[in-house]
Design a protein around this motif. Sequence first.
Motif, short mmCIF file in Angstrom:
data_model
loop_
_atom_site.label_atom_id
_atom_site.label_comp_id
_atom_site.label_asym_id
_atom_site.label_seq_id
_atom_site.Cartn_x
_atom_site.Cartn_y
_atom_site.Cartn_z
N HIS A 23 0.81 -1.22 0.00
CA HIS A 23 0.00 0.00 0.00
C HIS A 23 0.85 1.27 0.00
CE1 HIS A 23 -3.10 2.87 1.04
NE2 HIS A 23 -2.56 3.10 2.22
N CYS A 24 2.05 1.22 0.58
CA CYS A 24 2.88 2.43 0.71
C CYS A 24 3.72 2.70 -0.53
CB CYS A 24 3.79 2.30 1.93
SG CYS A 24 2.87 2.09 3.46
N CYS A 27 3.71 6.08 -2.43
CA CYS A 27 3.25 7.16 -1.54
C CYS A 27 4.42 8.12 -1.29
CB CYS A 27 2.76 6.60 -0.22
SG CYS A 27 2.18 7.90 0.91
N GLY A 29 5.05 9.48 1.31
CA GLY A 29 5.54 9.23 2.67
C GLY A 29 6.85 8.46 2.71
N ILE A 30 7.16 7.69 1.65
CA ILE A 30 8.41 6.92 1.70
C ILE A 30 9.54 7.63 0.95
CG2 ILE A 30 7.28 4.70 2.07
CD1 ILE A 30 7.83 4.06 -0.89
N HIS A 39 -0.26 11.82 1.76
CA HIS A 39 -0.71 10.45 1.48
C HIS A 39 -1.17 10.38 0.02
CE1 HIS A 39 -3.47 6.99 1.67
NE2 HIS A 39 -2.72 6.58 2.68
N HIS A 40 -1.22 9.15 -0.54
CA HIS A 40 -1.77 8.93 -1.87
C HIS A 40 -3.09 9.69 -2.05
CE1 HIS A 40 0.51 5.27 -2.51
NE2 HIS A 40 0.01 4.68 -1.47
N PHE A 202 -0.45 -5.84 8.32
CA PHE A 202 0.03 -4.45 8.43
C PHE A 202 -0.26 -3.95 9.84
CE2 PHE A 202 0.74 -0.51 5.77
CZ PHE A 202 0.63 0.42 6.79
N PRO A 250 4.01 0.84 8.70
CA PRO A 250 3.89 1.96 7.76
C PRO A 250 5.23 2.34 7.14
CG PRO A 250 2.57 2.37 9.70
CD PRO A 250 3.35 1.12 9.99
N GLY A 251 5.24 2.47 5.83
CA GLY A 251 6.47 2.77 5.10
C GLY A 251 7.12 4.06 5.56
N CYS A 252 6.28 5.08 5.87
CA CYS A 252 6.84 6.38 6.26
C CYS A 252 7.59 6.26 7.59
CB CYS A 252 5.75 7.45 6.32
SG CYS A 252 4.22 6.91 7.06
S1 SF4 Z 1 1.50 4.57 5.97
FE1 SF4 Z 1 2.77 6.33 5.40
S2 SF4 Z 1 3.84 5.68 3.57
FE2 SF4 Z 1 2.18 4.24 3.87
S3 SF4 Z 1 0.51 5.03 2.61
FE3 SF4 Z 1 0.24 5.89 4.67
S4 SF4 Z 1 1.30 7.87 4.66
FE4 SF4 Z 1 2.00 6.69 2.88
#
Ligand code: SF4
Length: 294
Positions: A23-24, A27, A29-30, A39-40, A202, A250-252
């Motif tokens: 999902h990340c 985005c 965020g990464i 966010h997306h 997740f 979460p990727g971020c």
């Molecule tokens: S968790 Fe962080 S990196 Fe992943 S989609 Fe949400 S804002 Fe983006």
Amino acid sequence: MIDVYTNYNGLKKFIEKIKIPSHCIFCEGIDLTIKEPKHHPSYEITTACNLNCIFCYSNVALKNKTAPKPGYYGSLNPTAITISQYGEPLLIGCEKLAYIIERLKERFGDVRIDLQTNGIFLEMDRLDGLVDIVMVSLDGFGENYVKLTGVNAFDKVVGVLNDVANADCVGVVRSIHMPGINDDDLVKIAKMCDEIGIDEFFLQPISIYKENKEKLLKAGLKVNRAESLIEFFKTAMEIQNNADVNVKVPGCILVNFRQLMQKYEFEDLMFLNRNSIATASPTIRREWRFVIEL
Ligand code: SF4
């Protein structure tokens, strides 16, 4: 308190090795070069929900009048669209949701569609081929699910997860990390994901809004543990050690933490906290663009 000191090498390796959630990918965020990542894009359908989760931010946004109106939010050149960040999108039914996705694909081409749902009204056969990632929220196991959501639908969601696992999409179960409330549930949920064949588990840290704080404390939330980043990663590692499913965070959070690992000794990050107490009401920072009439 957590016993990280005896096994911090294992934890360090886990954080270095764990992969970015599907999902990340794409985005902002990464991408550490973006100063204020967003966010997306998302398509919001409703802020209403058939559950009443004790940690819900949609309820908070509704109360404070910061909840989004229906429609598309974000870049008009998307690679991925989340449906949706607020409320339960399937309250409109799978047919209407399929119609919206078809219109989004007509407009944006081969864009990735990430569906976020509590799963109760999900009929995969009606959405098969239209959604690329299906993320089903599941924060408690069995009886605890009922306590956390207010609705007796655990078995229903488990049935739906089987359909998600058999569909042509990435199946994800998303659980909120609520130390003191769902510690025992998380491994049980992850083991079940493994048995069913769900692709990713997740783990999401909790954001505590003042409107929900009393309920969460009453349910047993340990705020100091919820704030500890090492506790969060340790929980993810323990889940991974006990269940043969791809555990993701979460990727971020992951990329930022890894950046800190480049700068500091791992031991120095042991007491790093995130601010889990949200000060502002939840809101979408992306621009509203259009709505698809049903
Ligand atoms: S968790 Fe962080 S990196 Fe992943 S989609 Fe949400 S804002 Fe983006």
